[in-house]
Structures are given as structure tokens and as C-alpha cells.
Write a protein that holds these residues in place. Structure first.
Motif, PDB file in Angstrom:
ATOM      1  N   GLY A 162      72.918  59.824 -30.600  1.00  0.00           N
ATOM      2  CA  GLY A 162      72.679  58.645 -31.424  1.00  0.00           C
ATOM      3  C   GLY A 162      73.966  57.927 -31.750  1.00  0.00           C
ATOM      4  N   SER A 163      74.814  57.746 -30.738  1.00  0.00           N
ATOM      5  CA  SER A 163      76.167  57.219 -30.963  1.00  0.00           C
ATOM      6  C   SER A 163      76.212  55.716 -31.183  1.00  0.00           C
ATOM      7  N   GLY A 164      75.192  54.975 -30.708  1.00  0.00           N
ATOM      8  CA  GLY A 164      75.137  53.543 -30.945  1.00  0.00           C
ATOM      9  C   GLY A 164      76.157  52.755 -30.138  1.00  0.00           C
ATOM     10  N   PRO A 165      76.239  51.445 -30.385  1.00  0.00           N
ATOM     11  CA  PRO A 165      77.159  50.596 -29.624  1.00  0.00           C
ATOM     12  C   PRO A 165      78.618  50.718 -30.067  1.00  0.00           C
ATOM     13  N   LEU A 166      78.825  51.274 -31.245  1.00  0.00           N
ATOM     14  CA  LEU A 166      80.184  51.423 -31.778  1.00  0.00           C
ATOM     15  C   LEU A 166      80.388  52.887 -32.175  1.00  0.00           C
ATOM     16  N   PRO A 167      80.706  53.768 -31.209  1.00  0.00           N
ATOM     17  CA  PRO A 167      80.750  55.216 -31.449  1.00  0.00           C
ATOM     18  C   PRO A 167      82.023  55.678 -32.177  1.00  0.00           C
ATOM     19  N   MET A 168      82.187  55.221 -33.402  1.00  0.00           N
ATOM     20  CA  MET A 168      83.413  55.515 -34.137  1.00  0.00           C
ATOM     21  C   MET A 168      83.592  57.006 -34.405  1.00  0.00           C
ATOM     22  N   THR A 169      82.497  57.706 -34.719  1.00  0.00           N
ATOM     23  CA  THR A 169      82.613  59.141 -34.983  1.00  0.00           C
ATOM     24  C   THR A 169      83.113  59.869 -33.741  1.00  0.00           C
ATOM     25  N   ALA A 170      82.535  59.538 -32.602  1.00  0.00           N
ATOM     26  CA  ALA A 170      82.951  60.164 -31.346  1.00  0.00           C
ATOM     27  C   ALA A 170      84.415  59.862 -31.052  1.00  0.00           C
ATOM     28  N   ILE A 171      84.807  58.620 -31.263  1.00  0.00           N
ATOM     29  CA  ILE A 171      86.202  58.223 -31.025  1.00  0.00           C
ATOM     30  C   ILE A 171      87.142  58.999 -31.938  1.00  0.00           C
ATOM     31  N   ASP A 172      86.761  59.135 -33.205  1.00  0.00           N
ATOM     32  CA  ASP A 172      87.634  59.832 -34.148  1.00  0.00           C
ATOM     33  C   ASP A 172      87.697  61.334 -33.877  1.00  0.00           C
ATOM     34  N   VAL A 173      86.586  61.923 -33.430  1.00  0.00           N
ATOM     35  CA  VAL A 173      86.619  63.342 -33.054  1.00  0.00           C
ATOM     36  C   VAL A 173      87.616  63.544 -31.920  1.00  0.00           C
ATOM     37  N   HIS A 174      87.543  62.667 -30.921  1.00  0.00           N
ATOM     38  CA  HIS A 174      88.481  62.768 -29.793  1.00  0.00           C
ATOM     39  C   HIS A 174      89.918  62.543 -30.254  1.00  0.00           C
ATOM     40  N   GLU A 175      90.141  61.508 -31.053  1.00  0.00           N
ATOM     41  CA  GLU A 175      91.503  61.184 -31.469  1.00  0.00           C
ATOM     42  C   GLU A 175      92.106  62.278 -32.357  1.00  0.00           C
TER      43      GLU A 175
END
Length: 214
Positions: A162-175
């Protein structure tokens, strides 16, 4: 005679109980702000950030609720306050319709910001209104995983559904960890938009899928 201190309204008379319960959360204006926001949302057609009236209404709602999460309130059990708030007749009457409107507003906001970041190569994710909130929530979640003896590292593979068009959580987990992250969403338009964003950000370890079978 000293006034009885009744935290959960257990010994109050019916009228007093109603008054005390309705005032628990509203000491911070939360109930009033919810009702005020709904009055603006319910008839709005444009829920995107292009609508400044919607922006101001949702900003006020978020700031009012976040005030309850201020450092001085950490560790305070307010579950009874929340239960009383959600059981208030005027809140029960609107809550289902309001959730739907808020969901639409969030989707519109994410698509708007995704387009902004994709089309403006000089734009920074740090300009996103809730960037600091996402960072802090991810930090707390990663801390919890570590405490549970399952730390997320650069060798981990994290799946975000359920990441949506702006996957900020996913980006922050990676970063924050260097982990590989797979974003999954059942909305093809959200997947397409976020794929363009991830490509623009050059995040090779963040991938997109329209289902877990992709």
C-alpha cells in the motif's frame, strides 16, 4: 466539601458525566477541529494541495492532533480519552464519511507531490510538508524492530504494502538502513507514478510492483 476527582467520570451524575467526557479531548480543541474540518471537507470537490482552503483546514487538524503527541505527553495513556472522543454522537455521525474524504485528500496530496518531484528535478523531498514526520515514524519503527531482535540492515529486504504514488516510508526505510525495499500497490496509476519518482531519485534498491506476484 472538596470536589470529587473523577478521572473516568465513574462517580459523576449523568449531566456531569456528559460534560466531563465531552471535555476530555476537547481541552486541546480536537473534537472542535474535527467538526470544523468536516464542515469544509464534506462539500469540497478539489481535495488536492491546489485548494488552499483544504490545505489550511487539514494543516489545522494535523497540528491540533500532533499537539497531543508533544514530548510532555509521551508515555501518557490517553486511550480512554480517545474512546470517549470517538464515541461522541457528533463524531460517530460523521466518522465514516470523513475517513473516506480524508483518504481521497491524502491520495490527491500524494499524486500532487509526486508530480512536483518528478517534473521539477531541482525539487527536494525535504520540501514535503510531512517529511520530518515520516522520518521520525520510520526511526521509531526501526528502533522497535531492533528491540525485537530483528534489526533492519542493508542486507534486509523490506516489503511495503500500500505504498501509494509517494512512497515516503519506503524511501526513508532505505535511506536510514540501506535495505532493499519492494513497494506494492494495487493501483496501477500509483505504481506508475511512484516508479517514475524512484527512477528520478535514482534509488536502485527501491522497486515497485502492482502485486506480490509481479
Amino acid at each position: 466539601m472538596p470536589e470529587t476527582n473523577c478521572h473516568h467520570c465513574g462517580g459523576c451524575k449523568a449531566e456531569e458525566k456528559k460534560d466531563k467526557c465531552s471535555g476530555l479531548k476537547d481541552r486541546l480543541g480536537i473534537k472542535s477541529m474535527i467538526l470544523k474540518t468536516w464542515g469544509i471537507l464534506k462539500d469540497a470537490d478539489d481535495l488536492s494541495p491546489k485548494n488552499t482552503i483544504i490545505n489550511d483546514a487539514l494543516k489545522g487538524l494535523v497540528e491540533t492532533i500532533l499537539a497531543q503527541s508533544a514530548p510532555q505527553n509521551y508515555g501518557v495513556d490517553d486511550s480512554e480519552d480517545v474512546r470517549l472522543l470517538l464515541s461522541a454522537p457528533e463524531i460517530r455521525e460523521i466518522i465514516e464519511s470523513m475517513w473516506k474524504k480524508l483518504s481521497c485528500a491524502e491520495a490527491a496530496m500524494e499524486f500532487w507531490w509526486a508530480d512536483k518531484f518528478i517534473n521539477d528535478v531541482k525539487s527536494s523531498l525535504d520540501t514535503f510538508w510531512y517529511r520530518d514526520n515520516y522520518r521520525e515514524l520510520v526511526r521509531l519503527e526501526l528502533k522497535l524492530w531492533k528491540e525485537k531482535k530483528h534489526p533492519v540492515t542493508k542486507d534486509s529486504h523490506f516489503v511495503f504494502i500500500g505504498s501509494g504514488p509517494l512512497p515516503m516510508t519506503a524511501i526513508d526505510v532505505h535511506e536510514q538502513t540501506g535495505a532493499m525495499v519492494t513497494c506494492v500497490d494495487n493501483d496501477p496509476s500509483a505504481v506508475s507514478k511512484s516508479r517514475l519518482l524512484i527512477r528520478r531519485l535514482n534509488l536502485h534498491k527501491v522497486t515497485l510492483a502492482s502485486s506480490l506476484m509481479s
